[in-house]
Design a protein around this motif. Sequence first.
Motif, PDB file in Angstrom:
ATOM      1  N   ASP A  98       0.825  -1.197   0.000  1.00  0.00           N
ATOM      2  CA  ASP A  98       0.000   0.000   0.000  1.00  0.00           C
ATOM      3  C   ASP A  98       0.869   1.262   0.000  1.00  0.00           C
ATOM      4  N   PRO A  99       0.774   2.098  -1.049  1.00  0.00           N
ATOM      5  CA  PRO A  99       1.632   3.283  -1.107  1.00  0.00           C
ATOM      6  C   PRO A  99       1.349   4.289   0.018  1.00  0.00           C
ATOM      7  N   LEU A 100       0.101   4.385   0.454  1.00  0.00           N
ATOM      8  CA  LEU A 100      -0.199   5.309   1.557  1.00  0.00           C
ATOM      9  C   LEU A 100       0.337   4.770   2.888  1.00  0.00           C
ATOM     10  N   ALA A 101       0.363   3.460   3.041  1.00  0.00           N
ATOM     11  CA  ALA A 101       0.961   2.872   4.250  1.00  0.00           C
ATOM     12  C   ALA A 101       2.472   3.112   4.246  1.00  0.00           C
ATOM     13  N   ARG A 102       3.117   3.003   3.074  1.00  0.00           N
ATOM     14  CA  ARG A 102       4.554   3.291   2.979  1.00  0.00           C
ATOM     15  C   ARG A 102       4.830   4.758   3.279  1.00  0.00           C
ATOM     16  N   LEU A 103       3.963   5.633   2.761  1.00  0.00           N
ATOM     17  CA  LEU A 103       4.127   7.060   3.026  1.00  0.00           C
ATOM     18  C   LEU A 103       3.929   7.350   4.510  1.00  0.00           C
ATOM     19  N   GLU A 104       2.948   6.712   5.122  1.00  0.00           N
ATOM     20  CA  GLU A 104       2.724   6.879   6.560  1.00  0.00           C
ATOM     21  C   GLU A 104       3.960   6.446   7.342  1.00  0.00           C
ATOM     22  N   GLU A 105       4.524   5.293   6.995  1.00  0.00           N
ATOM     23  CA  GLU A 105       5.720   4.800   7.684  1.00  0.00           C
ATOM     24  C   GLU A 105       6.869   5.796   7.546  1.00  0.00           C
ATOM     25  N   PHE A 106       7.028   6.344   6.350  1.00  0.00           N
ATOM     26  CA  PHE A 106       8.092   7.317   6.099  1.00  0.00           C
ATOM     27  C   PHE A 106       7.891   8.577   6.943  1.00  0.00           C
ATOM     28  N   VAL A 107       6.678   9.140   6.893  1.00  0.00           N
ATOM     29  CA  VAL A 107       6.387  10.376   7.631  1.00  0.00           C
ATOM     30  C   VAL A 107       6.575  10.161   9.127  1.00  0.00           C
TER      31      VAL A 107
END
Length: 199
Positions: free
Chosen positions: A77-86
């Motif tokens: 999930d790209p939004l889950a990856r973005l969440e992890e990054f943020v």
Amino acid sequence: MTTRKPTEQRRKEIVDAALEILGERGLREFTAAQLASAVGIKDGTIFRHFKDMSEIVRAVLDRIEELSPVASSSTGDPLARLEEFVLSRLRSIAVRPGIQSLLFSDQLSQALGAEGPVRVAALRNRGRQFIRSCLHEAAEQGRLREDVDLEGAVLLVTGMVMGFLFAAKDNALPVPAEEMERRCWQTLRLALARPPVQS
């Protein structure tokens, strides 16, 4: 009497102390004397492990790269990856504000001379490119609101991280850092993600 430690261990101590001095106090206080004092050794001992102060700064940048991985996965999930990054960036600010502080300042660039701006920009761009790729993938999957400008969203995410950093450094977070991290991500998600379809 100073305990003699293995070279690699002492180098790491020197680099971590340099990271703290540069991130918290700036280039003006980044001296061999300050560094030696922070590590608990004599000034001259530093130069048994590093050729000069520039080499220490290069090692600091290497350490920042090591401590700032972009993401653990490039799939899912790209939004889950973005969440992890943020969230990882916000957590690193709460734990070691000097790292992000250095990336948002010109301290490292100035200390490294001509190679500095190139290396620091590459590190910053690595994070921006990861954000961009997550957002593009989420848009392709129809997961983002249709009115989201992707390049504006990249700046929104990086600006939020920068704002969190300055608020944390100024002791101006209105709630504990962990709660503010969560609230920041929720706000970003609301601004970017397509709302779920109501049945």
